[in-house]
Design an enzyme around this catalytic site. Sequence first.
Site, short mmCIF file in Angstrom:
data_model
loop_
_atom_site.label_atom_id
_atom_site.label_comp_id
_atom_site.label_asym_id
_atom_site.label_seq_id
_atom_site.Cartn_x
_atom_site.Cartn_y
_atom_site.Cartn_z
N HIS A 53 0.74 -1.17 -0.01
CA HIS A 53 -0.09 0.13 0.03
C HIS A 53 0.92 1.42 0.09
O HIS A 53 1.51 1.40 0.74
CB HIS A 53 -0.77 0.04 1.29
CG HIS A 53 -1.45 1.22 1.38
ND1 HIS A 53 -2.51 1.81 0.27
CD2 HIS A 53 -1.61 2.28 2.33
CE1 HIS A 53 -2.90 3.15 0.94
NE2 HIS A 53 -2.59 3.27 1.89
N ASP A 55 0.85 5.15 -0.15
CA ASP A 55 0.32 6.43 -0.20
C ASP A 55 0.99 7.51 -1.21
O ASP A 55 2.27 7.62 -1.20
CB ASP A 55 0.35 6.90 1.30
CG ASP A 55 -0.22 6.11 2.45
OD1 ASP A 55 -1.34 6.22 2.62
OD2 ASP A 55 0.54 5.31 2.96
N ASP A 177 -7.34 1.74 2.61
CA ASP A 177 -6.98 2.73 3.68
C ASP A 177 -7.78 4.11 3.84
O ASP A 177 -7.80 4.56 5.00
CB ASP A 177 -5.44 3.14 3.29
CG ASP A 177 -4.89 3.61 4.64
OD1 ASP A 177 -5.01 3.36 5.71
OD2 ASP A 177 -3.96 4.42 4.56
#
Length: 359
Positions: A53, A55, A177
């Site tokens: 993941h 960002d 998220d």
Amino acid sequence: KGHVTSYNLKMAKPGVLRVLATSFLIALLAFSSTLAHYNEDEPIRVHLVPHTHDDVGWLKTVDEYYIGANNSIQHAGVQYILDTVVEELQKNPDRTFIYVEMAFFTRWWNEQSDETKDIVKKLVHGKQLEFINAGWCMNDEAGTHYNAIIDQMTLGLEFVRDNFGDEARPKVAWHIDPFGHSAEQAAMFAKMGYDGFFFARIDYDDKKKRSDDSTLEMIWNPSPSLGEEAEIFTGVLFYGYGPPPGFCWDVHCSDLPIQDDKRLFDYNVDERVNSFVKAAQEQAKHYHTNQIMFTMGSDFQYEGALQWYKNLDKLIHYVNKATKGVEVFYSTPSRYVNDVHNANKTWTVKTDDFFPYAD
């Protein structure tokens, strides 16, 4: 809340699950689920989904995250993730990986040689490397305008289409998220042609209730006006978006690797297998089919992909060798959705938002 229904993928328009109501409304506001969990007479099938993941801007800038700068704030270098994942996928055709954030992938892609691009295309077309969601980023769902959501999704999806063809278009939406989830987002994903939608963050009371009732997966019918055109199969991930406790093998994790050489100290295959089987059995109690998904990765992981894949290869080998009650294999969210569909189960229906959010 809601009613029970089933869906039939064969009757869907291309890329979208259609939902067929096959039972009467059995309860309204105070709905209490009677859905049973998995069939204990059949093996639990564990879909291992290697992922990262990344960002698109958080504690560092997008550029810093990509090149791996300013690591005193957070150690993260996305270029190294993609470098090492591509290298490791070539070593074993069973290995898989999913990638989500096109803001980073396009930067990496533009730096690669024609030879590397050809390798990546083969991995994509061979379904080892799969684009999931594939917007420019993983957008917030609470404060965003729908125009901005459509624009950023279009930017990412056009990149996938132009470089890998329509066959590589994602079939699953992946918002692991964002803090809470809106009905409008679900409707847009359905209209964009996604077959499934997975996320991790819902209110803790809601998650506990759904875990107790085996209703962490459902059909989301988010728009009364659009009706079944907006329906989408939806799942809440069990361990957030990380691996089950004790099975993180990233270079920044401290969980025990699998030591399978009996000539050395600390041989631990039996312990590792037993712990993994227990984790699979625990998760399966809270889901409606014998298919469960383990998200093997987390924030900015796989900079050193060898460490992950070497242990995952061993895990798959020894679990499958030791027990017939649990089958484990490399997978992707789209493969998981397909197998869940083939289970031919009935599902509760969700109609409103996953807001407000608290954890």
